[in-house]
Motif scaffolding. Sequence first.
Motif, PDB file in Angstrom:
ATOM      1  N   ILE A  49      -6.011   5.377   1.226  1.00  0.00           N
ATOM      2  CA  ILE A  49      -6.940   5.533   0.112  1.00  0.00           C
ATOM      3  C   ILE A  49      -6.448   4.690  -1.059  1.00  0.00           C
ATOM      4  CG2 ILE A  49      -8.028   7.162  -1.474  1.00  0.00           C
ATOM      5  CD1 ILE A  49      -8.881   7.607   1.391  1.00  0.00           C
ATOM      6  N   ASN A  50      -7.369   3.980  -1.685  1.00  0.00           N
ATOM      7  CA  ASN A  50      -7.047   3.083  -2.794  1.00  0.00           C
ATOM      8  C   ASN A  50      -6.819   3.881  -4.081  1.00  0.00           C
ATOM      9  OD1 ASN A  50      -6.853   0.850  -4.556  1.00  0.00           O
ATOM     10  ND2 ASN A  50      -9.074   0.856  -4.873  1.00  0.00           N
ATOM     11  N   THR A  51      -5.594   4.320  -4.285  1.00  0.00           N
ATOM     12  CA  THR A  51      -5.234   5.064  -5.493  1.00  0.00           C
ATOM     13  C   THR A  51      -4.049   4.364  -6.169  1.00  0.00           C
ATOM     14  OG1 THR A  51      -3.574   6.489  -4.453  1.00  0.00           O
ATOM     15  CG2 THR A  51      -5.882   7.187  -4.280  1.00  0.00           C
ATOM     16  N   PRO A  52      -3.690   4.790  -7.380  1.00  0.00           N
ATOM     17  CA  PRO A  52      -2.538   4.174  -8.058  1.00  0.00           C
ATOM     18  C   PRO A  52      -1.199   4.411  -7.366  1.00  0.00           C
ATOM     19  CG  PRO A  52      -3.957   5.268  -9.654  1.00  0.00           C
ATOM     20  CD  PRO A  52      -4.455   5.668  -8.300  1.00  0.00           C
ATOM     21  N   ARG A  53      -1.163   5.213  -6.304  1.00  0.00           N
ATOM     22  CA  ARG A  53       0.117   5.526  -5.661  1.00  0.00           C
ATOM     23  C   ARG A  53       0.844   4.283  -5.170  1.00  0.00           C
ATOM     24  NH1 ARG A  53       0.227   5.261  -0.119  1.00  0.00           N
ATOM     25  NH2 ARG A  53       2.125   6.499  -0.103  1.00  0.00           N
ATOM     26  N   PHE A  54       0.121   3.223  -4.825  1.00  0.00           N
ATOM     27  CA  PHE A  54       0.784   2.017  -4.335  1.00  0.00           C
ATOM     28  C   PHE A  54       1.545   1.300  -5.451  1.00  0.00           C
ATOM     29  CE2 PHE A  54      -2.714   2.775  -1.387  1.00  0.00           C
ATOM     30  CZ  PHE A  54      -2.026   2.768  -0.193  1.00  0.00           C
ATOM     31  N   VAL A  55       1.192   1.588  -6.691  1.00  0.00           N
ATOM     32  CA  VAL A  55       1.909   1.047  -7.840  1.00  0.00           C
ATOM     33  C   VAL A  55       2.967   2.042  -8.329  1.00  0.00           C
ATOM     34  CG1 VAL A  55       1.673   0.149 -10.189  1.00  0.00           C
ATOM     35  CG2 VAL A  55      -0.122  -0.303  -8.500  1.00  0.00           C
ATOM     36  N   TRP A  56       2.656   3.333  -8.216  1.00  0.00           N
ATOM     37  CA  TRP A  56       3.524   4.363  -8.780  1.00  0.00           C
ATOM     38  C   TRP A  56       4.659   4.801  -7.860  1.00  0.00           C
ATOM     39  CZ3 TRP A  56      -0.681   8.223 -10.929  1.00  0.00           C
ATOM     40  CH2 TRP A  56      -1.279   7.643 -12.047  1.00  0.00           C
ATOM     41  N   THR A  57       4.563   4.540  -6.574  1.00  0.00           N
ATOM     42  CA  THR A  57       5.615   4.970  -5.650  1.00  0.00           C
ATOM     43  C   THR A  57       6.933   4.272  -5.984  1.00  0.00           C
ATOM     44  OG1 THR A  57       4.070   5.411  -3.859  1.00  0.00           O
ATOM     45  CG2 THR A  57       6.343   4.950  -3.234  1.00  0.00           C
ATOM     46  N   ARG A  58       8.023   5.037  -6.015  1.00  0.00           N
ATOM     47  CA  ARG A  58       9.330   4.403  -6.212  1.00  0.00           C
ATOM     48  C   ARG A  58       9.601   3.483  -5.022  1.00  0.00           C
ATOM     49  NH1 ARG A  58      14.509   7.111  -8.941  1.00  0.00           N
ATOM     50  NH2 ARG A  58      12.929   7.058 -10.594  1.00  0.00           N
ATOM     51  N   ASN A  59       9.926   2.234  -5.339  1.00  0.00           N
ATOM     52  CA  ASN A  59       9.881   1.182  -4.327  1.00  0.00           C
ATOM     53  C   ASN A  59      11.240   0.499  -4.191  1.00  0.00           C
ATOM     54  OD1 ASN A  59       9.211  -0.919  -2.642  1.00  0.00           O
ATOM     55  ND2 ASN A  59       7.708  -1.841  -4.017  1.00  0.00           N
ATOM     56  N   HIS A  60      11.845   0.631  -3.024  1.00  0.00           N
ATOM     57  CA  HIS A  60      13.126  -0.020  -2.743  1.00  0.00           C
ATOM     58  C   HIS A  60      12.978  -1.205  -1.786  1.00  0.00           C
ATOM     59  CE1 HIS A  60      15.703   2.991  -4.720  1.00  0.00           C
ATOM     60  NE2 HIS A  60      14.883   3.907  -4.237  1.00  0.00           N
ATOM     61  N   THR A  61      11.755  -1.637  -1.525  1.00  0.00           N
ATOM     62  CA  THR A  61      11.551  -2.694  -0.533  1.00  0.00           C
ATOM     63  C   THR A  61      11.728  -4.096  -1.105  1.00  0.00           C
ATOM     64  OG1 THR A  61       9.162  -2.943  -0.944  1.00  0.00           O
ATOM     65  CG2 THR A  61       9.861  -1.208   0.599  1.00  0.00           C
ATOM     66  N   GLY A  62      11.617  -4.236  -2.417  1.00  0.00           N
ATOM     67  CA  GLY A  62      11.672  -5.558  -3.031  1.00  0.00           C
ATOM     68  C   GLY A  62      10.351  -6.291  -3.015  1.00  0.00           C
ATOM     69  N   LYS A  63       9.332  -5.738  -2.356  1.00  0.00           N
ATOM     70  CA  LYS A  63       7.998  -6.321  -2.296  1.00  0.00           C
ATOM     71  C   LYS A  63       6.977  -5.327  -2.847  1.00  0.00           C
ATOM     72  CE  LYS A  63       9.177 -10.078   0.100  1.00  0.00           C
ATOM     73  NZ  LYS A  63       8.997 -11.469  -0.382  1.00  0.00           N
ATOM     74  N   ARG A  64       5.838  -5.840  -3.286  1.00  0.00           N
ATOM     75  CA  ARG A  64       4.764  -4.957  -3.716  1.00  0.00           C
ATOM     76  C   ARG A  64       4.194  -4.228  -2.505  1.00  0.00           C
ATOM     77  NH1 ARG A  64       1.340  -9.075  -7.666  1.00  0.00           N
ATOM     78  NH2 ARG A  64       3.093  -9.592  -9.068  1.00  0.00           N
ATOM     79  N   LEU A  65       3.869  -2.956  -2.703  1.00  0.00           N
ATOM     80  CA  LEU A  65       3.326  -2.142  -1.619  1.00  0.00           C
ATOM     81  C   LEU A  65       1.823  -2.360  -1.484  1.00  0.00           C
ATOM     82  CD1 LEU A  65       5.194   1.211  -2.337  1.00  0.00           C
ATOM     83  CD2 LEU A  65       5.877  -0.612  -0.773  1.00  0.00           C
TER      84      LEU A  65
END
Length: 333
Positions: A185-201
């Motif tokens: 689902i297209n929600t802000p979670r892809f921006v808000w998730t704490r991200n350790h991958t080094g790439k945009r989710l």
Amino acid sequence: MPHQIAVITGAGAGIGRATARTLARAGCDVALIGRDAARLQDTAAELAELHIRTLTIAADVTDAEALERAADRIEDTLGPITLWVNCAGAGVSGQFVELAPEEIRRATDVTYLGTVFGTRTALIRMRRRGYGTIVNLDALSLPRPLRSIESGARAAIRAFTESLRPEILHDGDRIQLSLVSLPAINTPRFVWTRNHTGKRLRPAGPVFEPEIAAEAISRAAFGRHRDLRVGLSGVGQRVAALLAPSLLDRRQAVHAYRQQLEKHPADDDTPDNLFTPVAGAHAAHGPFDHLSRRRMPLLLTTTLQTILAGTALAVGAAALLATLRRGAADRRG
């Protein structure tokens, strides 16, 4: 059916915010629970033109006592709670060994325990009257690498929901516990998730707008569906997991990373909402409107899933029988 008093956790953005609009349009009075008071007020302002009553309460779903106080205030102000939707969640993405224990604990607490505490808070009050509806959310796709914590939490929610249903039936209450399984689902979670991958989710597989999720939640609640699956996404993977699990593991190891990550590096200063809300006004939608589907996919209710499963078994049995008969005929020939 009594007048509906709906409670939505995680109501400030994403699926929760879209669900608030959908239930308000259906005539429900809506109580909005989330961590960011300003964002909840912004959501309530959207609902003002629908001429329903709203109540906003800033609370963290990991705080069971805060949810109890919120529910008491809701019932004192709006009336008996008849519908509770657990939309709150938080995530952390990356290789499992790179995740800090406090991140793992927090993401699990918000997504899983937030659902458990919300369900408990609603159930205590609904049992006093013998009726009500609770909706929990599951993920439609298979567990994916880089999302081990969210995958574990969603699996726990599914098992928790299935374990609780017999207790409700044993007590004889007319309380419906629904599980809605959602695709990306297209929600802000892809921006808000704490991200350790080094790439945009980015979302993997077909992605839908949050209004699709909200409509499915509404149909599950008012249709009193035990389970409701949104679309056929992930069905092929689940069949593959049963027939050739090691092959699926290897495919996931090769392709799942690319499916979930953008080519662009993540911004180092991008805030996440794991421990504190992200400041500013945020709507239901995330940054993937250009990829999202707006048409409602097939909704698989419990009955339809049973029919499809039975049909698949019948077709498989017929194919197997035909193969055995051909083999027998060849041996006789």
